[in-house]
Design a protein around this motif. Sequence first.
Motif, PDB file in Angstrom:
ATOM      1  N   HIS A 183       0.822  -1.216   0.000  1.00  0.00           N
ATOM      2  CA  HIS A 183       0.000   0.000   0.000  1.00  0.00           C
ATOM      3  C   HIS A 183       0.855   1.265   0.000  1.00  0.00           C
ATOM      4  O   HIS A 183       0.391   2.338   0.380  1.00  0.00           O
TER       5      HIS A 183
ATOM      6  N   CYS B 192      -6.962   1.063  -5.689  1.00  0.00           N
ATOM      7  CA  CYS B 192      -6.515  -0.114  -4.942  1.00  0.00           C
ATOM      8  C   CYS B 192      -7.712  -0.614  -4.124  1.00  0.00           C
ATOM      9  O   CYS B 192      -8.613   0.164  -3.812  1.00  0.00           O
TER      10      CYS B 192
ATOM     11  N   CYS C 299      -1.631   2.611  -5.190  1.00  0.00           N
ATOM     12  CA  CYS C 299      -0.790   1.751  -4.346  1.00  0.00           C
ATOM     13  C   CYS C 299      -0.011   0.772  -5.225  1.00  0.00           C
ATOM     14  O   CYS C 299      -0.474   0.379  -6.312  1.00  0.00           O
TER      15      CYS C 299
ATOM     16  N   CYS D  11      -7.888  -1.090  -1.175  1.00  0.00           N
ATOM     17  CA  CYS D  11      -7.915  -0.460   0.150  1.00  0.00           C
ATOM     18  C   CYS D  11      -8.724   0.831   0.111  1.00  0.00           C
ATOM     19  O   CYS D  11      -8.973   1.431   1.154  1.00  0.00           O
TER      20      CYS D  11
HETATM   21 ZN   LIG Z   1      -3.834   0.229  -1.225  1.00  0.00          ZN
END
Ligand SMILES: [Zn+2]
Length: 303
Positions: free
Chosen positions: A160, A170, A177, A172
């Motif tokens: 990340h 990403c 990332c 997340c």
């Molecule tokens: Zn990420």
Amino acid sequence: MSGSGARLGIDIGGTKVALRIEDGHGARESVFRWPASADPRADRDALRAGVAELRRVWDRPVGAVGVAVPAALDAAGRVTAWPGRPGWAGLDLRGLLRELFPAVPVRCGDDGDLAALAEAGHAGVRHVLYVGVGTGVGGGIVLDGAPVPGPGRGSCEVGHLVIDRSGPPCDCGRRGCLQAFASGPATLRRAARLRGEPAGYDELREGLATGRIWARAALRETSAALATAVIGVTELVRPDAVIIGGGFAAGLPELVPGVRDHLRALARPGFPAPPVLPARLGALSSLHGALLLAKPTPPADAP
Ligand SMILES: [Zn+2]
């Protein structure tokens, strides 16, 4: 008795789970895939069945268990987040492991940190950056034989690291990332785009082996993304070696030389790039790291 018996390592991955049990007399390994449903109850049952199956063929006692986990856990051992299997959020992993191994010490650790420890040990290098490329991108930093940032301070999340703030999304929730560029699925998506038709892992391997332009270009971008993240970490912690592993990388011998070339191009005068090595344990780094956690230690309540 908890201090004796075999050591069991469990590597919980995004698509499959690897188990290895060993003692002074032998070892057994097994792997099972998570059910396609992504239902955490089905995953729990699959884990129970996988452990039961291994213990059926291993008739000696288990003395200690180590578990490599990609998910973030709170202090009570409950999953706080796992983008790879979002349904696991809130799952009481420690409770599940206690149920599976009621009389045995069980220790959990971050899979990237554990893989880094196992690889650093095998390579005989004290300061290591390990990057594992699989369903996601994980990794760990080991300095002087200890994982960074260290116990109780979270885990190294090299996947990340933002390498391009206008990069692809990403899982997340952020953009750009390393994982969004260099994970196995991200690489295959790029390969399919360049090829103009779907590309699976075997087709990518075949395409690389036969020099297909789309395959080489897809992996070149992955190598460049990895090198960009690696040079950033190198500027901070100066590892003696960078080790590239993970299940996706294990079958692609072209990846490590690609990262090495891009890394060399990014080095600054007076700051040579560290050597880039393939993981010695292949796709099994986290599993062997889990076994490091399963070293029998005298329990606090030992007589
Ligand atoms: Zn990420």
